[in-house]
Design a protein around this motif. Structure first.
Motif, PDB file in Angstrom:
ATOM      1  N   ALA A 139      15.230  -5.128   2.088  1.00 24.68           N
ATOM      2  CA  ALA A 139      14.563  -5.413   2.917  1.00 24.68           C
ATOM      3  C   ALA A 139      13.983  -4.902   4.132  1.00 24.68           C
ATOM      4  N   ILE A 140      14.074  -3.725   3.713  1.00 25.54           N
ATOM      5  CA  ILE A 140      13.318  -2.362   4.238  1.00 25.54           C
ATOM      6  C   ILE A 140      11.942  -2.522   4.053  1.00 25.54           C
ATOM      7  N   PRO A 141      10.350  -2.564   5.045  1.00 26.24           N
ATOM      8  CA  PRO A 141       9.466  -2.998   4.596  1.00 26.24           C
ATOM      9  C   PRO A 141       9.042  -1.504   3.797  1.00 26.24           C
ATOM     10  N   ASN A 142       8.210  -1.277   2.587  1.00 28.86           N
ATOM     11  CA  ASN A 142       7.441   0.149   2.246  1.00 28.86           C
ATOM     12  C   ASN A 142       6.670   0.846   3.641  1.00 28.86           C
ATOM     13  N   PHE A 143       5.929   0.476   4.179  1.00 27.61           N
ATOM     14  CA  PHE A 143       5.351   0.989   4.647  1.00 27.61           C
ATOM     15  C   PHE A 143       6.764   1.835   5.892  1.00 27.61           C
ATOM     16  N   LEU A 144       7.841   1.894   5.841  1.00 27.02           N
ATOM     17  CA  LEU A 144       8.219   1.902   6.758  1.00 27.02           C
ATOM     18  C   LEU A 144       9.310   3.841   5.536  1.00 27.02           C
ATOM     19  N   ILE A 145       9.567   3.697   4.972  1.00 26.23           N
ATOM     20  CA  ILE A 145       9.947   4.379   3.409  1.00 26.23           C
ATOM     21  C   ILE A 145       8.223   5.142   3.466  1.00 26.23           C
ATOM     22  N   ILE A 202      -0.903  -0.640   3.927  1.00 30.99           N
ATOM     23  CA  ILE A 202      -0.194   0.191   4.839  1.00 30.99           C
ATOM     24  C   ILE A 202      -0.038   1.065   4.981  1.00 30.99           C
ATOM     25  N   VAL A 203       0.703   1.403   3.536  1.00 27.23           N
ATOM     26  CA  VAL A 203       1.077   2.094   2.740  1.00 27.23           C
ATOM     27  C   VAL A 203       0.041   3.214   2.552  1.00 27.23           C
ATOM     28  N   SER A 204      -0.908   2.875   1.944  1.00 23.95           N
ATOM     29  CA  SER A 204      -2.011   3.825   1.771  1.00 23.95           C
ATOM     30  C   SER A 204      -2.587   4.526   3.197  1.00 23.95           C
ATOM     31  N   GLN A 205      -2.101   4.100   4.272  1.00 18.04           N
ATOM     32  CA  GLN A 205      -3.005   4.418   5.777  1.00 18.04           C
ATOM     33  C   GLN A 205      -1.840   5.257   5.756  1.00 18.04           C
ATOM     34  N   THR A 229      -7.456   4.193  -2.193  1.00 18.18           N
ATOM     35  CA  THR A 229      -6.973   3.551  -3.365  1.00 18.18           C
ATOM     36  C   THR A 229      -7.622   2.585  -1.920  1.00 18.18           C
ATOM     37  N   THR A 230      -8.433   1.768  -3.333  1.00 21.19           N
ATOM     38  CA  THR A 230      -9.247   0.418  -2.651  1.00 21.19           C
ATOM     39  C   THR A 230      -8.065   0.139  -1.518  1.00 21.19           C
ATOM     40  N   GLY A 231      -7.200  -0.345  -0.859  1.00 20.57           N
ATOM     41  CA  GLY A 231      -6.215  -0.353   0.608  1.00 20.57           C
ATOM     42  C   GLY A 231      -7.597   0.102   1.801  1.00 20.57           C
ATOM     43  N   PRO A 232      -7.388   1.038   1.803  1.00 21.18           N
ATOM     44  CA  PRO A 232      -7.571   1.444   3.035  1.00 21.18           C
ATOM     45  C   PRO A 232      -8.994   0.910   3.041  1.00 21.18           C
ATOM     46  N   LEU A 233     -10.364   0.561   1.869  1.00 21.78           N
ATOM     47  CA  LEU A 233     -11.589   0.870   1.884  1.00 21.78           C
ATOM     48  C   LEU A 233     -11.531  -0.739   1.803  1.00 21.78           C
ATOM     49  N   LEU A 234     -10.675  -1.254   1.429  1.00 25.21           N
ATOM     50  CA  LEU A 234     -10.896  -3.365   2.363  1.00 25.21           C
ATOM     51  C   LEU A 234     -10.739  -3.539   3.645  1.00 25.21           C
ATOM     52  N   VAL A 235      -9.523  -3.013   4.211  1.00 21.62           N
ATOM     53  CA  VAL A 235      -9.492  -2.966   5.434  1.00 21.62           C
ATOM     54  C   VAL A 235     -10.907  -1.972   6.227  1.00 21.62           C
ATOM     55  N   ARG A 236     -11.376  -1.283   6.419  1.00 25.78           N
ATOM     56  CA  ARG A 236     -12.235  -0.866   6.930  1.00 25.78           C
ATOM     57  C   ARG A 236     -13.550  -2.183   6.948  1.00 25.78           C
ATOM     58  N   ALA A 237     -13.461  -2.455   5.462  1.00 27.76           N
ATOM     59  CA  ALA A 237     -15.106  -2.962   5.327  1.00 27.76           C
ATOM     60  C   ALA A 237     -14.707  -4.272   5.937  1.00 27.76           C
ATOM     61  N   LEU A 238     -13.421  -5.062   5.539  1.00 26.29           N
ATOM     62  CA  LEU A 238     -13.425  -6.285   6.546  1.00 26.29           C
ATOM     63  C   LEU A 238     -12.959  -6.367   8.240  1.00 26.29           C
ATOM     64  N   THR A 239     -13.168  -4.695   8.364  1.00 26.15           N
ATOM     65  CA  THR A 239     -13.119  -4.597   9.599  1.00 26.15           C
ATOM     66  C   THR A 239     -14.532  -4.944  10.300  1.00 26.15           C
ATOM     67  N   HIS A 247       2.088  14.582  -6.775  1.00 29.77           N
ATOM     68  CA  HIS A 247       1.725  13.956  -5.359  1.00 29.77           C
ATOM     69  C   HIS A 247       2.522  12.362  -5.694  1.00 29.77           C
ATOM     70  N   ILE A 248       2.072  11.867  -7.114  1.00 31.07           N
ATOM     71  CA  ILE A 248       2.398  10.485  -7.255  1.00 31.07           C
ATOM     72  C   ILE A 248       3.787   9.759  -7.124  1.00 31.07           C
ATOM     73  N   TRP A 249       4.743  10.330  -7.017  1.00 34.16           N
ATOM     74  CA  TRP A 249       5.654  10.183  -7.281  1.00 34.16           C
ATOM     75  C   TRP A 249       6.532   9.458  -6.269  1.00 34.16           C
ATOM     76  N   ILE A 250       5.714  10.207  -5.051  1.00 31.70           N
ATOM     77  CA  ILE A 250       6.158   9.225  -4.330  1.00 31.70           C
ATOM     78  C   ILE A 250       5.712   8.247  -3.686  1.00 31.70           C
ATOM     79  N   PRO A 251       3.981   8.194  -3.688  1.00 29.43           N
ATOM     80  CA  PRO A 251       4.076   6.388  -3.765  1.00 29.43           C
ATOM     81  C   PRO A 251       4.831   5.576  -4.112  1.00 29.43           C
TER      82      PRO A 251
END
Length: 331
Positions: free
Chosen positions: A148-154, A270-273, A279-289, A194-198
Motif C-alpha cells: 500500500a505504501i509507495p516506495n518514494f514515501l518509504i 522517483i526513489v532515485s530523485q 542511476t539512469t532514472g534521473p537521467l531519463l527524466v532529464r532527457a525526456l524533459t 549506502h546501498i542497503w537503504i535503496p
C-alpha cells in the motif's frame, strides 16, 4: 526445445524493432525538439539567441530531417557500430553517459531482486506453514503495508529518520570523499554501507507481493490429494514440502524475471530523485524533459530489451521447473 527457442528469438528481434520505433516516436510526440526547448530556456532567462548557431545545431544533429531518416540513422548506428548517438544536453556520447550510470543501476536492480526473492521466499513459506498464527498475522500486516505504501514515501521516511534520529543524511550511493574517487576497497565498503537503504526501499512492494502470492499458492497445494496421500505414507513434513508443493508454488518467482528487472531499472525514477541516486532514472527524466531524443531513446530501448529478454528467460526457466508447462508448450 530448439525450435521453440529459435521461434522466440525471432519474435524477440521483431518486438525489439517495433519497440525501438515506438520509443523513438514517443519522444518526438511533444511539439518541437531539443533546440525548441533550448531556445525557450534562453528566452526565459533573457539571453540573446543566435539564429545561425541554432540552424547549425539543427543541421549537425539532423533535427530538420523527417522522422524516418532520423530513426534510420540512429538505429543503424546502434546495430552496426554500437553507437547510441550524442546527447544534446550533455554534449557527449550517450554510450559514455550510460557507462557511468548503467553499471550501478544494474547492480542496484540485481541486488534488490535477490533481496526480494530471499525475503519473500522465507516469509511466504513461514506464513503458509504457520497459518493463522501471530507470526502469520504480523507478516500479513507488513505485506499489506509494503504493497500500500509507495516506495518514494518509504524513502522519505528513511531520510527523515536518518537525519533526525541518527543525524546522518541519506542520499547517493557514496560518501562525499568517495563520490569521485577511483575504485578501491574503501569505496566498495562505502557502497555497501549506502546501498542497503535503496535496496530495502525498492524491494518493499515486490517482497510483499511475491510473499502473498507464494503463501496463497503454497496453501492451495498443501490441501491437494497428492499431499494428503504423501503424508499418509509417512513422508516427513519438511521433505514433503520441499520436494513437491514448493516446486509448483515457485512458478511466480520465476515468471517475474521478465518484469522485475526492467521495473527496477525504470521504476526507481522517483526513489532515485528522493535519495539522489546516480542511476539512469534521473537521467531519463532529464532527457525526456529536454527532449534529448538519442539519450532518452537509448534508455527506453535498453529497458525494453531487458523486458523482452527477461520474459524469454522466465519462459525457459518455467519450462525447466514445471513439467506441465513443457508438455503444454511442446518444448
Amino acid at each position: 526445445m530448439w525450435r521453440y527457442l529459435a521461434r522466440r528469438l525471432l519474435y524477440l528481434v521483431v518486438v525489439l524493432f517495433l519497440i525501438s520505433v515506438a520509443a523513438f516516436g514517443v519522444i518526438q510526440l511533444p511539439p518541437g525538439d531539443y533546440l525548441t526547448t533550448y531556445v525557450a530556456g534562453l528566452q526565459a532567462s533573457g539571453q540573446a539567441i543566435n539564429e545561425a548557431q541554432v540552424a547549425a545545431l539543427s543541421e549537425r544533429y539532423g533535427l530538420n530531417e523527417p522522422f524516418y531518416v532520423q530513426y534510420g540513422k540512429w538505429i543503424s548506428n546502434v546495430l552496426l557500430h554500437g553507437d547510441f548517438g550524442t546527447s544534446f544536453e550533455w554534449n557527449q556520447s550517450v554510450s559514455s553517459l550510460l557507462a557511468q550510470r548503467l553499471p550501478l543501476t544494474v547492480l542496484l536492480a540485481v541486488t534488490t531482486m535477490l533481496f526480494t526473492w530471499v525475503l519473500a521466499f522465507a516469509a511466504g513459506i513461514y506464513s503458509a506453514v504457520r497459518k493463522y498464527t501471530a507470526g502469520d498475522y504480523m507478516i500479513t500486516v507488513l505485506g499489506f503495508l509494503g504493497i500500500a505504501i509507495p516506495n518514494f514515501l518509504i524513502a522519505l521516511v528513511f531520510a527523515w529518520v536518518s537525519s533526525t534520529v541518527f543525524g546522518q543524511p541519506v542520499g547517493g550511493l557514496f560518501s562525499a570523499e568517495y563520490a569521485d574517487a577511483q575504485w578501491n576497497l574503501g569505496k566498495v565498503f562505502d557502497l555497501l554501507a549506502h546501498i542497503w537503504i535503496p535496496i530495502v526501499v525498492l524491494g518493499a512492494a515486490g517482497t510483499a507481493g511475491l510473499m502473498r502470492i507464494l503463501r496463497a499458492n503454497l496453501l492451495d497445494e498443501l490441501n491437494k490429494p497428492y499431499v494428503v496421500a504423501a503424508r499418509a505414507r509417512g513422508i516427513p513434513e519438511w521433505r514433503l514440502l520441499w520436494r513437491y508443493p514448493l516446486r509448483v508454488a515457485l512458478n511466480p518467482f520465476v515468471s517475474t524475471i521478465g518484469w522485475v528487472l526492467p521495473g527496477l531499472v525504470s521504476g526507481e525514477v522517483i526513489v532515485s530523485q528522493v535519495l539522489s541516486l546516480p542511476t539512469t532514472g534521473p537521467l531519463l527524466v532529464r532527457a525526456l524533459t529536454s527532449q534529448d531524443m538519442f539519450l532518452a531513446g537509448s534508455i527506453l530501448l535498453i529497458v525494453s530489451a531487458l523486458t523482452v529478454v527477461g520474459t524469454l528467460i522466465s519462459d525457459i526457466a518455467l519450462g525447466i521447473l514445471d513439467p506441465r508447462i513443457r508438455l503444454g508448450q511442446k518444448i
